[in-house]
Scaffold this motif. Structure first.
Motif, PDB file in Angstrom:
ATOM      1  N   MET A   1      33.935  73.570  -3.320  1.00  0.00           N
ATOM      2  CA  MET A   1      33.162  74.693  -2.796  1.00  0.00           C
ATOM      3  C   MET A   1      31.670  74.420  -2.984  1.00  0.00           C
ATOM      4  O   MET A   1      31.227  74.005  -4.055  1.00  0.00           O
ATOM      5  N   ALA A   2      30.911  74.618  -1.915  1.00  0.00           N
ATOM      6  CA  ALA A   2      29.483  74.342  -1.970  1.00  0.00           C
ATOM      7  C   ALA A   2      28.777  75.301  -2.911  1.00  0.00           C
ATOM      8  O   ALA A   2      29.127  76.479  -3.004  1.00  0.00           O
ATOM      9  N   LYS A   3      27.772  74.772  -3.611  1.00  0.00           N
ATOM     10  CA  LYS A   3      27.019  75.584  -4.553  1.00  0.00           C
ATOM     11  C   LYS A   3      26.105  76.544  -3.810  1.00  0.00           C
ATOM     12  O   LYS A   3      25.404  76.167  -2.873  1.00  0.00           O
ATOM     13  N   SER A   4      26.109  77.791  -4.212  1.00  0.00           N
ATOM     14  CA  SER A   4      25.273  78.798  -3.557  1.00  0.00           C
ATOM     15  C   SER A   4      23.813  78.599  -3.946  1.00  0.00           C
ATOM     16  O   SER A   4      23.506  78.274  -5.100  1.00  0.00           O
ATOM     17  N   PRO A   5      22.891  78.782  -2.992  1.00  0.00           N
ATOM     18  CA  PRO A   5      21.466  78.634  -3.319  1.00  0.00           C
ATOM     19  C   PRO A   5      21.009  79.734  -4.267  1.00  0.00           C
ATOM     20  O   PRO A   5      21.516  80.858  -4.228  1.00  0.00           O
ATOM     21  N   SER A   6      20.048  79.407  -5.093  1.00  0.00           N
ATOM     22  CA  SER A   6      19.517  80.393  -6.028  1.00  0.00           C
ATOM     23  C   SER A   6      18.631  81.384  -5.290  1.00  0.00           C
ATOM     24  O   SER A   6      18.188  81.141  -4.159  1.00  0.00           O
ATOM     25  N   LEU A   7      18.368  82.502  -5.931  1.00  0.00           N
ATOM     26  CA  LEU A   7      17.509  83.520  -5.335  1.00  0.00           C
ATOM     27  C   LEU A   7      16.104  82.965  -5.100  1.00  0.00           C
ATOM     28  O   LEU A   7      15.465  83.257  -4.070  1.00  0.00           O
ATOM     29  N   VAL A   8      15.639  82.147  -6.037  1.00  0.00           N
ATOM     30  CA  VAL A   8      14.303  81.561  -5.889  1.00  0.00           C
ATOM     31  C   VAL A   8      14.242  80.677  -4.643  1.00  0.00           C
ATOM     32  O   VAL A   8      13.303  80.757  -3.841  1.00  0.00           O
ATOM     33  N   ASN A   9      15.267  79.838  -4.464  1.00  0.00           N
ATOM     34  CA  ASN A   9      15.281  78.951  -3.299  1.00  0.00           C
ATOM     35  C   ASN A   9      15.377  79.733  -1.996  1.00  0.00           C
ATOM     36  O   ASN A   9      14.774  79.349  -0.984  1.00  0.00           O
ATOM     37  N   LEU A  10      16.139  80.820  -2.009  1.00  0.00           N
ATOM     38  CA  LEU A  10      16.219  81.661  -0.812  1.00  0.00           C
ATOM     39  C   LEU A  10      14.860  82.267  -0.483  1.00  0.00           C
ATOM     40  O   LEU A  10      14.448  82.325   0.686  1.00  0.00           O
ATOM     41  N   CYS A  11      14.151  82.701  -1.514  1.00  0.00           N
ATOM     42  CA  CYS A  11      12.823  83.288  -1.299  1.00  0.00           C
ATOM     43  C   CYS A  11      11.829  82.242  -0.796  1.00  0.00           C
ATOM     44  O   CYS A  11      11.034  82.513   0.112  1.00  0.00           O
ATOM     45  N   LEU A  12      11.885  81.051  -1.386  1.00  0.00           N
ATOM     46  CA  LEU A  12      10.987  79.986  -0.941  1.00  0.00           C
ATOM     47  C   LEU A  12      11.291  79.587   0.496  1.00  0.00           C
ATOM     48  O   LEU A  12      10.384  79.298   1.283  1.00  0.00           O
ATOM     49  N   GLY A  13      12.578  79.587   0.853  1.00  0.00           N
ATOM     50  CA  GLY A  13      12.952  79.290   2.230  1.00  0.00           C
ATOM     51  C   GLY A  13      12.438  80.337   3.197  1.00  0.00           C
ATOM     52  O   GLY A  13      11.995  80.020   4.309  1.00  0.00           O
ATOM     53  N   ALA A  14      12.489  81.605   2.770  1.00  0.00           N
ATOM     54  CA  ALA A  14      11.969  82.681   3.617  1.00  0.00           C
ATOM     55  C   ALA A  14      10.461  82.551   3.793  1.00  0.00           C
ATOM     56  O   ALA A  14       9.925  82.780   4.892  1.00  0.00           O
ATOM     57  N   LEU A  15       9.767  82.177   2.721  1.00  0.00           N
ATOM     58  CA  LEU A  15       8.321  81.967   2.824  1.00  0.00           C
ATOM     59  C   LEU A  15       8.003  80.811   3.772  1.00  0.00           C
ATOM     60  O   LEU A  15       7.056  80.877   4.560  1.00  0.00           O
ATOM     61  N   GLN A  16       8.798  79.761   3.697  1.00  0.00           N
ATOM     62  CA  GLN A  16       8.589  78.623   4.595  1.00  0.00           C
ATOM     63  C   GLN A  16       8.738  79.044   6.050  1.00  0.00           C
ATOM     64  O   GLN A  16       7.909  78.685   6.899  1.00  0.00           O
ATOM     65  N   ASN A  17       9.773  79.804   6.362  1.00  0.00           N
ATOM     66  CA  ASN A  17       9.969  80.272   7.737  1.00  0.00           C
ATOM     67  C   ASN A  17       8.823  81.164   8.187  1.00  0.00           C
ATOM     68  O   ASN A  17       8.391  81.112   9.344  1.00  0.00           O
ATOM     69  N   HIS A  18       8.317  81.993   7.271  1.00  0.00           N
ATOM     70  CA  HIS A  18       7.210  82.880   7.633  1.00  0.00           C
ATOM     71  C   HIS A  18       5.942  82.069   7.917  1.00  0.00           C
ATOM     72  O   HIS A  18       5.199  82.371   8.861  1.00  0.00           O
ATOM     73  N   ILE A  19       5.706  81.052   7.107  1.00  0.00           N
ATOM     74  CA  ILE A  19       4.528  80.204   7.335  1.00  0.00           C
ATOM     75  C   ILE A  19       4.624  79.515   8.693  1.00  0.00           C
ATOM     76  O   ILE A  19       3.644  79.423   9.438  1.00  0.00           O
ATOM     77  N   LEU A  20       5.827  79.051   9.037  1.00  0.00           N
ATOM     78  CA  LEU A  20       6.008  78.310  10.282  1.00  0.00           C
ATOM     79  C   LEU A  20       5.958  79.210  11.512  1.00  0.00           C
ATOM     80  O   LEU A  20       5.333  78.855  12.524  1.00  0.00           O
ATOM     81  N   TYR A  21       6.597  80.363  11.444  1.00  0.00           N
ATOM     82  CA  TYR A  21       6.801  81.144  12.660  1.00  0.00           C
ATOM     83  C   TYR A  21       6.205  82.550  12.609  1.00  0.00           C
ATOM     84  O   TYR A  21       6.145  83.226  13.633  1.00  0.00           O
TER      85      TYR A  21
END
Length: 620
Positions: A1-21
């Motif tokens: 079973m794949a490891k679930s991303p941490s809350l921090v990584n999810l937040c950083l990913g959301a920030l990345q998407n916001h910066i890009l788009y």
């Protein structure tokens, strides 16, 4: 079973998407700079290039210093802002994408001494986008060269791989978006371009518009062959004439009219001069091989004090073209330091320097200042003969600070080298040569002996000498051993026919302390004696860095001799090329080779198996 991303990584990913788009009307990007250091650093490490670019563009100037690293500049004790966190992130992105190029751009800030040098930085962001845009132009060129192409180059679609690698997700915006075409990349990243390679189809007005924000310093052009190409190129040069310092043509067809137009375009208004320091035409065809004269703008260009190096290599020019080039240089007070006229057919081009010349050109050349700064002269592969060497000896008088003379691949034989020897006698006390290349000049042992005896007798301070690919035989070995008593630092004696007896003589005559840094003894069929020579050389040359000893018919036991010497020696050896010695791969102690490394890389290179090696030409 794949490891679930941490809350921090999810937040950083959301920030990345916001910066890009995102539009950032709510100031989220500005708020990123208020993040704790650990979170901010984590975000920088995972951002792709486009997101990092957008984040950096929106960074408040007042916060710049908060994200920089300080270090003590060697020598003055003052702290200077250098290599901030963004620079580190850009270097990491560049290294992961173009790993093979990183070594060409490495800069060690701690190696700088003066405060001025410490203030200079290597801009990894600039280099990233410059290299990315070069990739885009290369990809666009492949499509523009298709017979079916009939459109604007700026509208050429960029491959999805080049878009994805900078972090833009095409699935989020559809197939047609800002970065889907070449013009989008030029619009956003053209301002970072300083050096560029362009194919002929980009020599037009549209490219000028695409690169309007660029300040080109180095420009390489390929396959320029028509008036349309020249007209478009002149537009690009006119747009960058105050910044362009290096101009190179490869695989082009250029007439004197073309060169006149190019030189005229490069002239800076008001200064009546150009900014070009390096001008090169290689593997091209200069249409008038033996013109009667040069046009005035070309003469003015060659005569400019800004020009430092000139290369006309493999361009099908004849003696007149070379002679006119030399005249233009001699008649001016230029700062030319490098002149390359290699791989042409210019025998007789220096006839004006003959002392018995009826036009008395020699006397007028004595007053010339233009060659007073020439340090490198490359005349490789020009079919030069004895008479040319006589003329060259006279011409060298007017090149008093010449350091490097490359005469390789010219069949002037022993008589030619004998013409050059008087120059060494006249100049060794004042401005002696440092580097001399006589590779493949059809020399015999007699000619090489005459040269080496003079160099040894004068204690001539030559630092680099190549006698490679001349049939000198084993008789030259004792004199080569004596020559190692001089200040020579780099010696190339590849394929001179030493044989095992020659290597034995080299060992006997070699000094106790050898100053060599580099040596090439490849293709001399030395056998075990070649290995014995290497073992002794390693013990005596503490500064030896680079050794080429391939294709010497070394038996398996040679590795024991070389490895034993390496274990005892405390030298600086970084590379020993033993490839082509087919039997070395049969040695018992191959695993011992891993013991000898430099910067994590093995020092000794041997062939992996005998079947992969090619035989000598004279092997049965």
């Amino acid at each position: 079973m794949a490891k679930s991303p941490s809350l921090v990584n999810l937040c950083l990913g959301a920030l990345q998407n916001h910066i890009l788009y995102g539009d950032d009307d709510d100031g989220i990007v500005q708020g990123i700079y208020e993040l704790p250091t650990e979170l901010f650093d984590g975000l920088l490490k995972q951002l792709p290039a486009l997101a990092l670019h957008k984040l950096q563009l929106q960074m408040p100037l007042g916060r710049q210093a908060d994200f920089d690293l300080d270090y003590h500049c060697s020598g003055n004790g003052r702290k200077r802002v250098r290599y901030g966190k963004f620079d580190i992130a850009w270097k990491a992105l560049f290294s992961s994408r173009w790993r093979e190029l990183v070594k060409h751009f490495q800069v060690n800030p701690l190696s700088y001494k003066s405060s001025l040098e410490c203030a200079e930085t290597f801009d990894w962001k600039q280099k990233y986008w410059e290299t990315h845009l070069q990739n885009c132009f290369d990809a666009a060129a492949e499509r523009a060269m298709l017979p079916s192409f009939n459109g604007c180059v700026g509208e050429i679609q960029i491959p999805g791989a080049l878009i994805k690698i900078i972090g833009y997700d095409e699935s989020a915006k559809g197939s047609m978006h800002h970065y889907s075409r070449l013009c989008g990349h030029c619009q956003d990243f053209g301002c970072y371009v300083r050096c560029l390679r362009l194919q002929n189809m980009f020599c037009n007005k549209e490219t000028c518009q695409l690169l309007a924000s660029s300040q080109l310093q180095c420009l390489l052009l390929r396959r320029i062959s028509s008036d349309i190409h020249i007209d478009g190129l002149c537009m690009i040069l006119n747009q960058n004439r105050e910044t362009i310092t290096s101009l190179e043509f490869v695989n082009c067809k250029l007439s004197l009219v073309d060169l006149e137009a190019i030189c005229s375009t490069l002239v800076i208004e008001g200064a009546q001069a150009h900014a070009v320091k390096h001008f090169s035409v290689k593997a091209s065809k200069l249409l008038e091989a033996n013109p009667a004269s040069f046009p005035p703008k070309l003469i003015s260009f060659l005569s400019s004090r800004s020009l430092e190096s000139l290369s006309l290599c493999d361009d099908h020019i004849g003696r007149n073209y070379a002679n006119l080039t030399l005249r233009a240089l001699l008649d001016a007070s230029s700062s030319l330091s490098t002149l390359e006229l290699s791989d042409n057919n210019i025998s007789g081009w220096l006839s004006d320097f003959r002392c018995n010349s009826s036009n008395q050109a020699l006397s007028s050349y004595k007053k010339s200042k233009s060659m007073q700064s020439l340090r490198v002269l490359n005349l490789r592969g020009n079919n030069l003969r004895k008479n040319d060497l006589e003329d060259l000896t006279s011409a060298l008088i007017h090149m008093p600070v010449l350091e490097t003379l490359d005469l390789a691949d010219n069949p002037f034989e022993d008589d030619g080298i004998k013409c050059l020897i008087p120059h060494f006698v006249k100049t060794f006390e004042h401005f002696p040569l440092a580097n001399l290349n006589l590779k493949n000049c059809e020399l015999s042992c007699n000619g090489a002996t005459d040269l080496l005896e003079v160099l040894i007798a004068l204690k001539y301070p030559l630092t680099s000498l190549s006698l490679a690919d001349n049939d000198l035989g084993s008789q030259i070995a004792p004199l080569l051993g004596d020559f190692m008593h001089t200040s020579i630092r780099s010696l190339d004696i590849k394929d001179i026919g030493l044989g095992s007896s020659g290597f034995l003589e080299l060992r006997i005559n070699m000094p106790d302390v050898v100053k060599l840094i580099s040596i090439n003894i490849s293709e001399n069929r030395g056998g075990i004696q070649a290995a014995e020579f290497l073992g002794e050389l390693i013990s005596k040359a503490s500064e030896l860095v680079d050794v080429h000893a391939g294709y010497n018919l070394m038996p398996p036991e040679s590795l024991n001799i070389i490895c034993s010497a390496l274990k005892i020696a405390k030298g600086e050896l970084q590379r020993m090329d033993l490839t082509g010695n087919q039997k070395l791969c049969q040695a018992d102690n191959l695993l011992a080779l891993s013991e000898f490394q430099h910067n994590g890389e093995p020092i000794m290179l041997i062939s992996s198996s005998s079947s992969q090696d090619t035989l000598y030409d004279d092997d049965p």
